[in-house]
Design an enzyme around this catalytic site. Structure first.
Site, PDB file in Angstrom:
ATOM      1  N   ASP A 158       0.854  -1.205   0.000  1.00 38.34           N
ATOM      2  CA  ASP A 158       0.000   0.000   0.000  1.00 38.34           C
ATOM      3  C   ASP A 158       0.883   1.245   0.000  1.00 38.34           C
ATOM      4  OD1 ASP A 158       0.788  -0.574   2.651  1.00 38.34           O
ATOM      5  OD2 ASP A 158      -0.876   0.562   3.485  1.00 38.34           O
ATOM      6  N   GLU A 189      -0.181  -0.897   5.839  1.00 46.03           N
ATOM      7  CA  GLU A 189       0.900  -0.401   6.692  1.00 46.03           C
ATOM      8  C   GLU A 189       0.786   1.101   6.862  1.00 46.03           C
ATOM      9  OE1 GLU A 189       4.734   1.102   8.081  1.00 46.03           O
ATOM     10  OE2 GLU A 189       3.762   1.619   6.216  1.00 46.03           O
TER      11      GLU A 189
HETATM   12 ZN   LIG Z   1       6.777   2.218   4.189  1.00 47.20          ZN
END
Ligand SMILES: [Zn+2]
Length: 379
Positions: free
Chosen positions: A69, A134
């Site tokens: 991501d 994340e």
């Molecule tokens: Zn990163």
């Protein structure tokens, strides 16, 4: 045909996986890993796609961890290229995720394809733990994958996280730990009233100022062996009041502490709550506090593998990387619960910025570094 790091990095950038969207990034990766013989397991938690891919069954298990991501593009007009086109200009790959961290994932997969040619019968296993969660809340990503792996007693013997650890030059810095992070949300309650009759009211505004002065004046520590000193920052102060002649009933503030291994979130809470209680009592106010702990401080004490990696980085970049614990949090805070972790990736200078980029030369070097790490680990 070996997998080329630049080509794969471009393909990954072309999947606009702005967190929490996946946009086909995980499947693209899985496809490439399957072609190398990896067993790919997609783990969906809520709306998030994660991947645990593994080659081999024997111990030791060397794991590479990362995220597909990316953060939003920000001001699109300021980009010199389409952030999801994966274009090379002046020897630089430009695009969202170029260094944070689709580039390093591509380097590791490219390194794997060469490693398999050189050492088809290595003794051990290699795994990849890749998440799509994340950059935002990180609830349905690595944290849950680790819980699942732990439950089925999957062993990881060493984990390399591919976050962009270098500030300006490839080879400057490895991360061997991270500081902890805690955010506090404080409300101080007084008594609302007319500004002309303050003795009938109790203003929480000066009280919260006293509190904030006290907590910003605390010297938490002078740093520890591997960490810089802990730091508290006030990030918000709010008083909701629609009139100028009313003493408000409440005042709120938000603060964040980045702390080293001299503290835990628990010890900090205790210290702060005592101050809130004392100041409020003296001023006949009450308070409410809630905390969000993003992670505790941790360190992987450098071992044989840490120094092996440091040596390889030095050999290839001609720079001896610092073993550091600076910067923000990363998913290593979850992985370290089951495995020692070290972080090394690209240059993160432009991460999260307009025109995020990775030097094509660095990509080549990072692939070489990852390849040599694998060759040495499975010597
Ligand atoms: Zn990163």
């Amino acid at each position: 045909m070996p997998i080329n790091e630049l080509k794969l990095a471009k393909e990954l950038i072309r999947r606009p996986s702005v967190t929490p969207k996946d946009a086909g990034a995980i499947n693209l990766l899985a496809k490439n890993l399957q072609s190398l013989g990896f067993k790919c397991q997609i783990m969906n938690f809520k709306n998030i796609k994660n991947l645990y891919a593994k080659l081999g069954k024997l111990a030791p298990n060397f794991c590479f961890a990362g995220h597909t991501d990316v953060v939003p593009v920000g001001n699109l007009k300021s980009w010199s290229v389409n952030p999801f086109s994966g274009i090379v200009k002046n020897n630089k790959l430009i695009g969202r995720g170029a260094n944070d961290m689709k580039g390093s994932i591509a380097c590791f997969v490219a390194a794997l394809s060469q490693f398999k040619k050189i050492k088809p019968k290595f003794k051990g296993s290699i795994s990849l733990l890749i998440t799509g969660d994340e950059e935002a809340v990180a609830i349905n990503g690595t944290k849950k994958v680790i819980e699942k792996l732990k439950k089925r007693k999957e062993k990881i013997n060493f984990c390399l996280v591919g976050e962009p650890t270098n500030l300006t030059k490839l080879g400057q810095m490895m991360k061997i730990g991270r500081r902890g992070s805690i955010t506090g949300y404080l409300t101080v309650y007084g008594t609302q009233g007319h500004v002309a009759y303050p003795h009938q009211a109790n203003n929480p505004a000066p009280v919260i100022i006293k509190i904030l002065n006290q907590i910003t004046d605390i010297k938490l520590d002078n740093g520890t062996k591997n960490f810089q000193s802990s730091n508290l920052e006030v990030v918000k102060i709010n008083i909701k009041n629609t009139a100028d002649n009313i003493i408000p009933a409440e005042a709120t503030a938000t603060f964040n502490i980045r702390f080293n291994n001299a503290h835990s979130s628990g010890s900090l809470k205790k210290k702060l709550n005592k101050i809130f209680g004392n100041v409020c009592r003296k001023n006949q106010c009450t308070f409410k506090i809630s905390y969000m702990v993003s992670g505790e401080a941790f360190i992987t004490t450098p071992n044989k593998t840490t120094y092996m990696i440091q040596k390889i980085i030095k050999k290839i970049t001609k720079i001896k990387p610092k073993l550091s614990t600076t910067g923000g949090i990363s998913d290593a805070r979850f992985i370290r619960k089951i495995s020692p972790c070290v972080e090394f990736g690209l240059v993160g200078k432009t991460a999260h910025m307009v025109d995020e980029m990775a030097s094509v030369t660095d990509l080549k070097k990072l692939k070489k570094i990852y390849l040599n790490i694998l060759l040495n680990y499975f010597k």
